[in-house]
Design a protein around this motif. Structure first.
Motif, PDB file in Angstrom:
ATOM      1  N   SER A   6      18.619 -30.287  46.560  1.00 26.00           N
ATOM      2  CA  SER A   6      18.033 -31.408  47.292  1.00 26.00           C
ATOM      3  C   SER A   6      17.282 -32.281  46.314  1.00 26.00           C
ATOM      4  CB  SER A   6      17.102 -30.903  48.397  1.00 26.00           C
ATOM      5  OG  SER A   6      16.055 -30.124  47.856  1.00 26.00           O
ATOM      6  N   GLY A   7      16.971 -33.481  46.769  1.00 27.91           N
ATOM      7  CA  GLY A   7      16.302 -34.429  45.897  1.00 27.91           C
ATOM      8  C   GLY A   7      17.318 -35.329  45.216  1.00 27.91           C
ATOM      9  N   GLY A   8      16.948 -35.881  44.106  1.00 24.81           N
ATOM     10  CA  GLY A   8      17.808 -36.841  43.437  1.00 24.81           C
ATOM     11  C   GLY A   8      17.693 -38.198  44.088  1.00 24.81           C
ATOM     12  N   GLY A   9      18.523 -39.132  43.641  1.00 26.14           N
ATOM     13  CA  GLY A   9      18.496 -40.478  44.194  1.00 26.14           C
ATOM     14  C   GLY A   9      18.473 -41.521  43.108  1.00 26.14           C
ATOM     15  N   LEU A  10      17.943 -42.679  43.465  1.00 28.06           N
ATOM     16  CA  LEU A  10      17.911 -43.833  42.561  1.00 28.06           C
ATOM     17  C   LEU A  10      16.487 -44.079  42.078  1.00 28.06           C
ATOM     18  CD1 LEU A  10      19.312 -46.373  41.350  1.00 28.06           C
ATOM     19  CD2 LEU A  10      18.756 -47.539  43.506  1.00 28.06           C
ATOM     20  N   VAL A  11      16.339 -44.308  40.785  1.00 28.85           N
ATOM     21  CA  VAL A  11      15.023 -44.549  40.210  1.00 28.85           C
ATOM     22  C   VAL A  11      15.162 -45.541  39.065  1.00 28.85           C
ATOM     23  CG1 VAL A  11      15.195 -42.620  38.602  1.00 28.85           C
ATOM     24  CG2 VAL A  11      12.947 -43.412  39.316  1.00 28.85           C
ATOM     25  N   GLN A  12      14.104 -46.307  38.827  1.00 29.12           N
ATOM     26  CA  GLN A  12      14.114 -47.259  37.720  1.00 29.12           C
ATOM     27  C   GLN A  12      13.811 -46.564  36.403  1.00 29.12           C
ATOM     28  OE1 GLN A  12      11.323 -50.337  38.782  1.00 29.12           O
ATOM     29  NE2 GLN A  12      12.858 -51.458  39.971  1.00 29.12           N
ATOM     30  N   PRO A  13      14.235 -47.135  35.308  1.00 27.88           N
ATOM     31  CA  PRO A  13      13.899 -46.554  33.997  1.00 27.88           C
ATOM     32  C   PRO A  13      12.395 -46.394  33.852  1.00 27.88           C
ATOM     33  CG  PRO A  13      15.528 -48.278  33.741  1.00 27.88           C
ATOM     34  CD  PRO A  13      15.086 -48.334  35.175  1.00 27.88           C
ATOM     35  N   GLY A 111      25.554 -24.856  42.465  1.00 27.94           N
ATOM     36  CA  GLY A 111      25.367 -25.708  43.614  1.00 27.94           C
ATOM     37  C   GLY A 111      26.417 -26.798  43.641  1.00 27.94           C
ATOM     38  N   GLN A 112      26.362 -27.616  44.678  1.00 25.04           N
ATOM     39  CA  GLN A 112      27.380 -28.652  44.861  1.00 25.04           C
ATOM     40  C   GLN A 112      27.077 -29.920  44.051  1.00 25.04           C
ATOM     41  OE1 GLN A 112      24.906 -28.085  46.907  1.00 25.04           O
ATOM     42  NE2 GLN A 112      24.075 -30.105  47.444  1.00 25.04           N
ATOM     43  N   GLY A 113      25.873 -30.005  43.539  1.00 24.75           N
ATOM     44  CA  GLY A 113      25.503 -31.159  42.725  1.00 24.75           C
ATOM     45  C   GLY A 113      24.763 -32.212  43.524  1.00 24.75           C
ATOM     46  N   THR A 114      23.850 -32.900  42.853  1.00 27.45           N
ATOM     47  CA  THR A 114      23.115 -33.995  43.466  1.00 27.45           C
ATOM     48  C   THR A 114      23.045 -35.152  42.467  1.00 27.45           C
ATOM     49  OG1 THR A 114      21.072 -34.628  44.617  1.00 27.45           O
ATOM     50  CG2 THR A 114      20.839 -33.118  42.752  1.00 27.45           C
ATOM     51  N   GLN A 115      23.239 -36.362  42.959  1.00 28.80           N
ATOM     52  CA  GLN A 115      23.315 -37.524  42.080  1.00 28.80           C
ATOM     53  C   GLN A 115      21.928 -38.038  41.711  1.00 28.80           C
ATOM     54  OE1 GLN A 115      26.208 -39.222  40.848  1.00 28.80           O
ATOM     55  NE2 GLN A 115      24.665 -40.264  39.603  1.00 28.80           N
ATOM     56  N   VAL A 116      21.745 -38.271  40.435  1.00 28.24           N
ATOM     57  CA  VAL A 116      20.555 -38.946  39.926  1.00 28.24           C
ATOM     58  C   VAL A 116      21.025 -40.204  39.206  1.00 28.24           C
ATOM     59  CG1 VAL A 116      18.642 -38.834  38.293  1.00 28.24           C
ATOM     60  CG2 VAL A 116      19.190 -36.841  39.718  1.00 28.24           C
ATOM     61  N   THR A 117      20.533 -41.347  39.654  1.00 30.61           N
ATOM     62  CA  THR A 117      20.930 -42.618  39.068  1.00 30.61           C
ATOM     63  C   THR A 117      19.697 -43.354  38.573  1.00 30.61           C
ATOM     64  OG1 THR A 117      22.833 -42.805  40.551  1.00 30.61           O
ATOM     65  CG2 THR A 117      22.109 -44.811  39.433  1.00 30.61           C
TER      66      THR A 117
END
Length: 120
Positions: A6-13, A111-117
């Protein structure tokens, strides 16, 4: 045995993000737990691992920016990511070395993986 991230998502540099992973099922014991990541067109690479005793190991690329932790009672592992860079963009996979009921040897689970962008 299942590992669910769980977690991950979109974040700025320069920003921060955390991902977590919970192991469940017929678990007798968990040895190492860790995180790996895979960017588009790249091979999966090591990020960080932590032993049941709390000894952590990090890839050079994330050292001093990422912190791995685990809760042995809850069978969870987390990764706190600070000072994120464009190059940290990837799918992050949880890994655990588990001895499950009915087995005599530890084996790795993913795990199935979570995207971090990381994007501006």
């Amino acid at each position: 045995v299942h590992l669910v991230e769980s977690g991950g998502g979109l974040v700025q540099p320069g920003g921060s993000l955390s991902v977590s992973c919970a192991a469940s099922g017929s678990i007798l014991s968990i040895s190492g737990m860790g995180w790996y990541r895979q960017a588009p067109g790249q091979e999966r690479e090591f990020v960080a691992t932590i032993t049941s005793g709390g000894v952590a190991n990090y890839a050079d690329s994330v050292k001093d920016r990422f912190t791995i932790s685990r809760d042995n009672a809850k069978n969870t592992v987390a990764l706190q990511m600070n000072s994120l860079k464009f190059g940290d963009t990837a799918v992050y996979y949880c890994n655990a070395i588990i001895l499950s009921r009915g087995m005599t040897v530890y084996r790795p689970y993913w795990g199935q993986g979570t995207q971090v962008t990381v994007s501006s």
